[in-house]
Design an enzyme around this catalytic site. Structure first.
Site, PDB file in Angstrom:
ATOM      1  N   CYS A 167       5.346  -6.045   1.353  1.00  0.00           N
ATOM      2  CA  CYS A 167       5.675  -4.614   1.396  1.00  0.00           C
ATOM      3  C   CYS A 167       5.005  -3.931   2.597  1.00  0.00           C
ATOM      4  O   CYS A 167       5.351  -4.231   3.727  1.00  0.00           O
ATOM      5  CB  CYS A 167       5.305  -3.967   0.058  1.00  0.00           C
ATOM      6  SG  CYS A 167       6.158  -2.414  -0.207  1.00  0.00           S
ATOM      7  N   TYR A 168       4.016  -3.047   2.380  1.00  0.00           N
ATOM      8  CA  TYR A 168       3.365  -2.408   3.528  1.00  0.00           C
ATOM      9  C   TYR A 168       2.786  -3.476   4.474  1.00  0.00           C
ATOM     10  O   TYR A 168       2.804  -3.318   5.698  1.00  0.00           O
ATOM     11  CB  TYR A 168       2.242  -1.472   3.053  1.00  0.00           C
ATOM     12  CG  TYR A 168       1.455  -0.855   4.197  1.00  0.00           C
ATOM     13  CD1 TYR A 168       1.844   0.338   4.784  1.00  0.00           C
ATOM     14  CD2 TYR A 168       0.310  -1.495   4.695  1.00  0.00           C
ATOM     15  CE1 TYR A 168       1.136   0.881   5.841  1.00  0.00           C
ATOM     16  CE2 TYR A 168      -0.406  -0.957   5.756  1.00  0.00           C
ATOM     17  CZ  TYR A 168       0.012   0.241   6.325  1.00  0.00           C
ATOM     18  OH  TYR A 168      -0.702   0.774   7.372  1.00  0.00           O
ATOM     19  N   GLU A 227       4.163 -10.706  -6.717  1.00  0.00           N
ATOM     20  CA  GLU A 227       3.033 -10.833  -7.652  1.00  0.00           C
ATOM     21  C   GLU A 227       3.322 -10.256  -9.032  1.00  0.00           C
ATOM     22  O   GLU A 227       2.605 -10.537  -9.980  1.00  0.00           O
ATOM     23  CB  GLU A 227       1.785 -10.168  -7.049  1.00  0.00           C
ATOM     24  CG  GLU A 227       1.828  -8.640  -6.895  1.00  0.00           C
ATOM     25  CD  GLU A 227       2.512  -8.166  -5.602  1.00  0.00           C
ATOM     26  OE1 GLU A 227       3.276  -8.953  -5.019  1.00  0.00           O
ATOM     27  OE2 GLU A 227       2.310  -7.014  -5.198  1.00  0.00           O
ATOM     28  N   GLY A 250       0.839  -1.197   0.000  1.00  0.00           N
ATOM     29  CA  GLY A 250       0.000   0.000   0.000  1.00  0.00           C
ATOM     30  C   GLY A 250       0.866   1.236   0.000  1.00  0.00           C
ATOM     31  O   GLY A 250       2.058   1.162   0.297  1.00  0.00           O
ATOM     32  N   SER A 310     -25.754  -6.920 -24.300  1.00  0.00           N
ATOM     33  CA  SER A 310     -25.195  -5.953 -25.251  1.00  0.00           C
ATOM     34  C   SER A 310     -24.430  -6.643 -26.372  1.00  0.00           C
ATOM     35  O   SER A 310     -24.137  -6.034 -27.388  1.00  0.00           O
ATOM     36  CB  SER A 310     -24.245  -5.009 -24.514  1.00  0.00           C
ATOM     37  OG  SER A 310     -23.062  -5.708 -24.155  1.00  0.00           O
ATOM     38  N   GLY A 311     -24.086  -7.912 -26.162  1.00  0.00           N
ATOM     39  CA  GLY A 311     -23.248  -8.591 -27.145  1.00  0.00           C
ATOM     40  C   GLY A 311     -21.778  -8.495 -26.774  1.00  0.00           C
ATOM     41  O   GLY A 311     -20.921  -9.103 -27.395  1.00  0.00           O
ATOM     42  N   GLY A 312     -21.469  -7.723 -25.730  1.00  0.00           N
ATOM     43  CA  GLY A 312     -20.100  -7.669 -25.214  1.00  0.00           C
ATOM     44  C   GLY A 312     -19.813  -8.928 -24.401  1.00  0.00           C
ATOM     45  O   GLY A 312     -20.724  -9.707 -24.128  1.00  0.00           O
ATOM     46  N   VAL A 313     -18.533  -9.102 -24.032  1.00  0.00           N
ATOM     47  CA  VAL A 313     -18.142 -10.349 -23.366  1.00  0.00           C
ATOM     48  C   VAL A 313     -18.894 -10.544 -22.039  1.00  0.00           C
ATOM     49  O   VAL A 313     -19.444 -11.607 -21.772  1.00  0.00           O
ATOM     50  CB  VAL A 313     -16.618 -10.376 -23.085  1.00  0.00           C
ATOM     51  CG1 VAL A 313     -16.201 -11.696 -22.466  1.00  0.00           C
ATOM     52  CG2 VAL A 313     -15.844 -10.125 -24.361  1.00  0.00           C
ATOM     53  N   ASP A 314     -18.936  -9.493 -21.214  1.00  0.00           N
ATOM     54  CA  ASP A 314     -19.459  -9.666 -19.854  1.00  0.00           C
ATOM     55  C   ASP A 314     -20.948 -10.018 -19.844  1.00  0.00           C
ATOM     56  O   ASP A 314     -21.359 -10.979 -19.180  1.00  0.00           O
ATOM     57  CB  ASP A 314     -19.209  -8.402 -19.012  1.00  0.00           C
ATOM     58  CG  ASP A 314     -17.740  -8.006 -19.027  1.00  0.00           C
ATOM     59  OD1 ASP A 314     -16.913  -8.868 -19.365  1.00  0.00           O
ATOM     60  OD2 ASP A 314     -17.436  -6.851 -18.713  1.00  0.00           O
ATOM     61  N   SER A 315     -21.745  -9.243 -20.564  1.00  0.00           N
ATOM     62  CA  SER A 315     -23.182  -9.548 -20.517  1.00  0.00           C
ATOM     63  C   SER A 315     -23.473 -10.874 -21.227  1.00  0.00           C
ATOM     64  O   SER A 315     -24.370 -11.615 -20.831  1.00  0.00           O
ATOM     65  CB  SER A 315     -24.014  -8.407 -21.104  1.00  0.00           C
ATOM     66  OG  SER A 315     -23.822  -8.285 -22.483  1.00  0.00           O
ATOM     67  N   SER A 316     -22.685 -11.207 -22.235  1.00  0.00           N
ATOM     68  CA  SER A 316     -22.911 -12.477 -22.946  1.00  0.00           C
ATOM     69  C   SER A 316     -22.632 -13.653 -22.028  1.00  0.00           C
ATOM     70  O   SER A 316     -23.408 -14.624 -21.976  1.00  0.00           O
ATOM     71  CB  SER A 316     -22.004 -12.581 -24.181  1.00  0.00           C
ATOM     72  OG  SER A 316     -22.277 -11.532 -25.066  1.00  0.00           O
ATOM     73  N   HIS A 343       7.828  -7.377  -4.237  1.00  0.00           N
ATOM     74  CA  HIS A 343       6.507  -7.783  -4.754  1.00  0.00           C
ATOM     75  C   HIS A 343       6.595  -9.093  -5.538  1.00  0.00           C
ATOM     76  O   HIS A 343       7.009  -9.096  -6.694  1.00  0.00           O
ATOM     77  CB  HIS A 343       5.936  -6.670  -5.642  1.00  0.00           C
ATOM     78  CG  HIS A 343       5.529  -5.473  -4.856  1.00  0.00           C
ATOM     79  ND1 HIS A 343       4.286  -5.333  -4.300  1.00  0.00           N
ATOM     80  CD2 HIS A 343       6.233  -4.390  -4.461  1.00  0.00           C
ATOM     81  CE1 HIS A 343       4.220  -4.214  -3.611  1.00  0.00           C
ATOM     82  NE2 HIS A 343       5.398  -3.617  -3.693  1.00  0.00           N
ATOM     83  N   LYS A 353     -11.524 -10.345 -15.513  1.00  0.00           N
ATOM     84  CA  LYS A 353     -11.841 -10.434 -16.938  1.00  0.00           C
ATOM     85  C   LYS A 353     -11.286 -11.722 -17.571  1.00  0.00           C
ATOM     86  O   LYS A 353     -11.970 -12.377 -18.359  1.00  0.00           O
ATOM     87  CB  LYS A 353     -11.262  -9.215 -17.661  1.00  0.00           C
ATOM     88  CG  LYS A 353     -11.713  -9.076 -19.094  1.00  0.00           C
ATOM     89  CD  LYS A 353     -13.034  -8.381 -19.144  1.00  0.00           C
ATOM     90  CE  LYS A 353     -13.524  -8.132 -20.547  1.00  0.00           C
ATOM     91  NZ  LYS A 353     -14.749  -7.324 -20.553  1.00  0.00           N
TER      92      LYS A 353
END
Ligand code: XMP
Length: 510
Positions: A78-79, A168, A51, A220-226, A166, A366
């Site tokens: 780290c923090y 990650e 952080g 909408s045809g986008g990835v998320d709503s599909s 870090h 995503k």
């Protein structure tokens, strides 16, 4: 399950993604989380994130110190490490030299902990201004760098571990191995987080929440709503109705594509609201980008509401909200402070429609949504679609949006996409599209003078849309696209290429 306490580092979501890549489920929670809630979650391990604050600042974020007595393994990064040291009686000071970037890490004690199997001299990524001056009782140093003697430490008895660097980020090449050691050797996690297991659990959860009621979703045809639609359909079949709003601001062939995929291929319930006239009427004479965005958002809510009211007994509204939105919306540290563009999302819907919200993707990143989409039968073509803004072509026509201009833009945009795909550039770009300018310029075609529109090509590379660089497309490809647009789209006689990066420009022009 691994619990990640969010101390505000820009790398937090990366920690979570690394853990999930290792097929262990994790959740990011703010430091204010109550000790009782933590106990109820029964985490197998806790990661305290990095952080921006310094531990000795009065307002620095703090989590209940009771976590150190739960007998759960804890990894501080780290923090997070500094918080652990400070909480357990050690001392953190501002270091004489701030350390940013690569450092050579020398492992002094491999043990059976974090560094098992890690090369003795390896690279790590540092980003800190404070350093450990005195270890708490029970701790020993396990790795050092030239500037930071206590680059890593552990108390193997209490199973408390700390890394000043870090693990990650990709710049710590063996970082994933260290996280893997923490998860499996120290915490004893099992690999159980896969999209197949996610589908099983979500389907059950959706069924028990929804019962015999109905759900409506804006597709909408986008990835998320599909992907959200497919998951819900798998759980509750035709108790789900999708509403696709054709606002007239869509790309060429978009409505047909959605129809053939979701209605004909997946046999889902989809209602098409044809509302082009409503949108264009409301946009008449409007040139200000923010006003356009607000109008498109408002009309969308009205049309969606009207359409959804036609379905009886709907209790739930489903949305494809993703985990980063959930984390960012409650983060005390992040979040945009100034509205650059008012995004068109369906945020106003649940309140207006008095529906309960279902967000089946709200714990996914995503990349996980893409994997889930594939698992649910979505083609790569759909999974890897470029983002398309809610206000659509409405914000890619600079100036007034008219039917005529939409038609020009749609044709030019289709040519661009066709050529970008044919040249195998689509997958390498974050987005590529055409913007229609409200300017005309003189040209010559055959022996005729022309006075027509200018189109701008925008193609960018990016990881997350927060920053973006203009794509170095080959000149021949740009030439071919420009040539085709000018020859095939009557009304455009000049094409320019946008070579601005974000920041200071933005990806979309409005
Ligand atoms: P900018 O133009 O701000 O865009 O650099 C960043 C990313 O967001 C997309 N974008 C939107 N997405 N609703 C959306 O869902 C919107 O209103 C909207 N406006 C921009 C843009 O395409 C880019 O990927």
């Amino acid at each position: 399950m691994i619990l990640i306490i969010d101390f505000g580092s820009q790398y937090n979501q990366l920690i979570a993604r690394r853990v999930r890549e290792l097929e262990v489920y994790c959740q990011i929670e703010p430091p204010e989380i109550a000790l009782e809630t933590i106990k109820a979650l029964q985490p197998e391990g806790i990661i305290l994130s990095g952080g921006p604050a310094s531990i000795y600042e009065p307002k620095s974020p703090k989590v209940d110190k009771g976590i150190f007595d739960l007998n759960i393994p804890i990894l501080g990064i780290c923090y997070g490490l500094q918080y652990m040291v400070d909480s357990l009686g050690g001392k953190v000071i501002r270091s004489a030299k701030r350390e940013y970037g690569f450092a050579q890490l020398h492992i002094v004690r491999e043990g059976k902990g974090i560094f098992a199997g890690v090369t003795e001299n390896t690279r790590c990524w540092m980003s800190h201004g404070d350093t450990i001056d005195q270890l708490p009782a029970g701790f020993a140093i396990t790795a050092s760098t030239a500037n930071t003697p206590a680059a890593a430490m552990e108390d193997p008895v209490r199973r408390l571990y700390g890394l000043q660097f870090h693990p990650e980020v990709v710049h710590t090449p063996e970082g994933k191995k260290m996280l893997e050691n923490f998860l499996f050797s120290v915490c004893g996690c099992r690999k159980s987080w896969t999209m197949a297991s996610f589908i099983r659990d979500s389907v059950e959860e959706i069924r028990s929440t929804v019962g015999d009621r109905k759900v409506v979703l804006g597709l909408s045809g986008g990835v998320d709503s599909s992907v959200a639609a497919l998951l819900l359909h798998q759980a509750i079949g035709n108790q789900l109705t999708c509403v696709f709003v054709d606002n007239g601001l869509l790309r060429q062939g978009e409505a047909e594509k959605v129809r053939s995929l979701f209605k004909q291929h997946f046999h889902m319930n989809v209602r098409f609201a044809r509302a082009k006239a409503q949108f264009l009427d409301a946009l008449k004479g409007i040139v200000d980008p923010e006003r356009k965005r607000k109008i498109i958002g408002r009309v969308f809510v009205e049309v969606f509401d009207q359409e959804a009211r036609k379905i009886r007994d709907v209790d739930y509204l489903a949305q494809g909200t993703l985990y980063p939105d959930v984390i960012e919306s409650r983060s005390a540290f992040g979040g945009p402070s100034a509205v650059i563009k008012s995004h068109h999302n369906v945020g106003g819907l649940p309140r207006r429609m008095k529906l309960k919200l279902i967000e089946p993707l709200k714990h996914l990143f995503k990349d996980e949504v893409r994997l889930l989409g594939r698992e649910l039968g979505l083609s790569d073509d759909m999974i890897w679609r470029h983002p398309f803004p809610g206000p659509g072509l409405g914000i890619r026509i600079i100036g007034e949006v008219t039917d005529k201009r939409l038609s020009l833009l749609r044709k030019a945009d289709a040519i661009l996409l066709e050529e970008i795909k044919a040249a195998d550039y689509y997958g390498r770009l974050w987005q590529s599209f055409v913007v229609l300018l409200p300017l005309k310029s003189v040209g010559i075609m055959g022996d005729q003078r022309t006075y027509e529109h200018i189109a701008a090509i925008r193609a960018v590379t990016s990881d997350d849309a927060m920053t973006a660089d203009w794509a170095r497309l080959p000149h021949d490809l740009l030439g071919k696209i420009a040539n085709r647009i000018i020859n095939e789209v009557r009304g455009i006689n000049r094409v320019v290429y946008d070579i601005s990066s974000k920041p200071p420009s933005t990806i979309e022009w409005e």
